[in-house]
Design an enzyme around this catalytic site. Structure first.
Site, PDB file in Angstrom:
ATOM      1  N   SER A  59      35.935  35.643  39.553  1.00 11.26           N
ATOM      2  CA  SER A  59      36.362  37.027  39.435  1.00 11.26           C
ATOM      3  C   SER A  59      37.605  37.247  40.264  1.00 11.26           C
ATOM      4  O   SER A  59      37.725  36.743  41.378  1.00 11.26           O
ATOM      5  CB  SER A  59      35.227  37.936  39.910  1.00 11.26           C
ATOM      6  N   LYS A  60      38.522  38.009  39.677  1.00  4.23           N
ATOM      7  CA  LYS A  60      39.773  38.275  40.382  1.00  4.23           C
ATOM      8  C   LYS A  60      39.490  39.050  41.665  1.00  4.23           C
ATOM      9  O   LYS A  60      40.268  39.030  42.591  1.00  4.23           O
ATOM     10  CB  LYS A  60      40.716  39.074  39.486  1.00  4.23           C
ATOM     11  N   ARG A  61      38.335  39.725  41.677  1.00  8.41           N
ATOM     12  CA  ARG A  61      38.009  40.503  42.867  1.00  8.41           C
ATOM     13  C   ARG A  61      37.614  39.609  44.037  1.00  8.41           C
ATOM     14  O   ARG A  61      37.630  40.014  45.179  1.00  8.41           O
ATOM     15  CB  ARG A  61      36.871  41.486  42.565  1.00  8.41           C
TER      16      ARG A  61
END
Ligand code: GLU
Length: 476
Positions: free
Chosen positions: A254-256
């Site tokens: 996840s980019k998060r």
């Protein structure tokens, strides 16, 4: 004659270019170069709410830095431009009107509140949330009245019911998706911009794209795209859905959960050679399972047949290993040049080029990134403080004997080659009767600030004779 390959990388400018996008761009590039085809960059900026300033520049720069050059795109133009979707609105409107005229699309005036309510009701019933179809059967008069009354509307594609969409994907082979799972997709938003689905299909056709390489997350949308091709009477491209990127625990990357931007890895001191090599292996493997490839070698080796279906594990330790390998195996002058901005930023004056090259040649044996080179180099440029333990070692009587012997010897000659220093070390062992760590530790601590590290001749050579003598005298 078969049609020449034309592939496009079609990022949305919503932030810094990340390694997942780079993989798509790289596979596009490799396929195009391998087949003497064309690689096109197209900016998909139809979602105006998600635009991030500077991202188009970052995308273009990242590709340039990595040497992934495109044949057509916003900067260099081409026969199929413009290559930025917000500059093609007229084209999309024409195509949407064509669908409306054919009765294949319709105006929808449902408000956000109505849509949300309907969605919530469906979710409460554990149904797949889908548009109700309320506006499907509005009459032309009703539509006109609503438009005249100034109501906001979108245009939706009228998806066929009771149909199984079956298509071939180059990686997954036959894929079947039932139309009950597919919504009446919005193709024109109330702000007058088309959605991705319409714009991408129209552009892929007009730009004569032969293969659509994109992330697996687009697989469920493919029926909408296939249906659009059908509505326009066009032939769809070859679909190539690339595997998901996974964390080492197999959860979805996840980019998060981290900064996976190309820029971040460059800032951390990874070489473009290792970034490309690492990204190439995220879902693709060579015939003989080799790991190390230059970009040119990848062009020769790449084939879509060896892209995997299964998710690709993103293992940062592998990137570190690869980067270390490239740091040690590429030309030292190149490594020195790539490392220079990091040294400048750290305020280390490396203007003595000869010394700098020697230092890098030594430090790269220990470092796995350009930034880490500084940790193993600054000692040649700056004074250091010793740990209590090391200080105790240099204070020992035998240590002082060693330091003073070398101090006198080194001063006696204007220059020393590494071979001569090697011979000097042997002479010290024979003359002083001190050897092993009792000889090496005090010398290394005095010259390098640590008992472990490079060989003594290398240390003296890297420091330069005068500095080496100065350091020895400091500890006497
Ligand atoms: N603009 C889309 C994205 O950034 C591209 C998907 C595609 O390649 O079709 O995800």
């Amino acid at each position: 004659m078969t049609q020449a390959v034309r592939v496009r990388f079609a990022p949305s400018p919503t932030g810094l270019m990340h390694l997942g996008s780079l993989r798509t761009a790289l596979y596009d590039y490799l396929l195009a170069r391998k087949t003497n085809g064309q690689f096109i960059l197209r900016i998909e900026d139809t979602d105006q709410n998600r635009l991030v300033e500077g991202s188009i520049e970052n995308l273009i720069d990242s590709l340039k830095i990595l040497g992934i050059n495109c044949d057509e795109g916003p900067e260099i133009g081409g026969n199929y431009g413009p290559y930025i979707q917000s500059q093609r609105l007229e084209i999309y409107h024409q195509h949407i009107n064509e669908l409306l005229d054919k009765g294949l699309a319709y105006h929808c005036f449902c408000t956000k509140e109505e849509l949300d309510q309907h969605r919530q009701a469906q979710m409460n019933l554990k149904q797949n949330p889908k548009y109700s179809g309320k506006c499907r059967s509005l009459t032309p008069d009703e539509i006109k009245a609503k438009i005249d009354a100034g109501l906001d509307y979108v245009i939706r594609l009228k998806m066929p019911e009771d149909r199984t969409f079956s298509f071939n994907d180059a990686i997954r082979n036959k894929v079947e998706i039932d139309s009950s799972l597919v919504d009446d997709q919005v193709i024109l938003k109330s702000d007058g911009f088309p959605t991705y689905h319409l714009a991408a299909v129209v552009d892929d056709h007009l730009m004569q794209i032969t293969h659509v390489l994109r992330g697996e997350e687009w697989l469920p949308s493919t029926p909408k795209h296939i249906y659009l091709y059908e509505c326009f009477g066009w032939t769809p491209p070859i679909w190539v859905h690339l595997p998901l990127l996974l964390n080492t625990d197999r959860s979805k990357l996840s980019k998060r959960h981290g900064d996976f931007s190309v820029q971040n890895y460059l800032n951390l001191g990874y070489l473009k050679e290792s970034i490309i090599n690492f990204v190439a292996l995220l879902g693709w493997h060579s015939a003989e399972d080799r790991e190390l490839f230059t970009l040119e070698e990848l062009v020769n080796e790449f084939s879509i047949e060896r892209v995997n279906k299964a998710g690709a594990i993103f293992d940062i330790t592998k990137l570190e290993w690869m980067n270390g390998w490239y740091m040690r195996n590429l030309d030292v002058k190149y490594i020195a040049q790539e490392a220079k901005p990091f040294f400048t930023k750290a305020n280390i004056d490396v203007s003595d080029h000869n010394k700098y090259l020697k230092v890098i040649a030594t430090a790269r044996e220990y470092a796995s990134t350009l930034i880490q080179l500084i940790d193993f180099s600054k000692v040649y440029y700056q004074d250091f403080t010793l740990s209590d333990e090391d200080l105790a070692i240099v204070k020992e009587e035998n240590s002082q004997k060693v330091l003073s012997w070398f101090h006198i010897k080194l001063k006696a000659q204007a220059e020393w080659t590494k071979d001569e220093i090697n011979a000097l070390v042997k002479e010290a062992i024979a003359t002083l009767g001190i050897k092993g760590k009792h000889l090496y530790f005090p010398l290394r601590i005095a010259l390098y600030g640590s008992s472990h590290g490079p060989e003594i001749p290398t240390l003296i050579d890297n420091l330069g004779l005068n500095e080496a003598i100065r350091r020895l005298s400091l500890f006497l």
